[in-house]
Design a protein around this motif. Structure first.
Motif: not given
Length: 129
Positions: A91-100, A102-118
Motif C-alpha cells: 500500500e505504501a509503495k502504491d501510494l508513493v508511486e501514485g504521487a501526488p 495525500p499521506i496524512l489528512e486533517k492532522v495538527s500543524k505540529d504533526a504535519a510539520d514533523k511528517a513534512k520534515e521526515a
C-alpha cells in the motif's frame, strides 16, 4: 448474527489497513445513505487579499500532508510513509508511486510539520494544505 460491542468493532477496525477502512466507510455510506465527512464552515470573504489569507492560515488547525514526488530515494520515502501511516509495504509503495497523493489528512500543524520534515529528509517533495 450476534451484536458486536463498540470495543469489538474498534478491535476489528484496528486490524484493517487504511485502504480497507476507506472501502468500508464508502460501503457504509452507500448502504445507509449517510456521509461521514465533517461539516465545513463557510468563511466570510476577506476585505484585503493578503491579510485575509494570512488570517485564514492562522485559523486553520487541520492540515493535509501531500506527497508531490518521491524523488531519487523512493525506498526511503516508502519507509517514511509506512512509519507515518502504518500502511503495509504494498500500500505504501502504491501510494508513493501514485504521487501526488495525500499521506496524512486533517492532522495538527505540529504533526504535519514533523511528517513534512521526515519525508523531505528521505528525499520526497511535500506540500501542506
Amino acid at each position: 448474527m450476534a451484536k458486536l460491542t463498540t470495543d469489538e468493532l474498534l478491535d476489528a477496525f484496528k486490524e484493517m489497513t487504511l485502504i480497507e477502512l476507506s472501502e468500508f466507510v464508502k460501503q457504509f455510506e452507500e448502504t445507509f445513505g449517510v456521509t461521514a465527512a465533517a461539516p465545513v464552515a463557510v468563511a466570510a470573504a476577506p476585505a484585503a487579499g493578503g491579510a485575509g489569507e494570512a488570517a485564514e492560515e492562522a485559523a486553520q488547525d487541520e492540515f493535509d500532508v501531500i506527497l508531490e514526488a518521491a524523488g531519487d530515494k523512493k525506498i526511503n520515502v516508502i519507509k517514511e510513509v509506512r512509519a507515518l501511516t502504518s500502511l503495509g509495504l504494498k500500500e505504501a509503495k502504491d501510494l508513493v508511486e501514485g504521487a501526488p497523493k495525500p499521506i496524512l489528512e486533517k492532522v495538527s500543524k505540529d504533526a504535519a510539520d514533523k511528517a513534512k520534515e521526515a519525508l523531505e529528509a528521505a528525499g520526497a517533495s511535500v506540500t501542506l494544505k
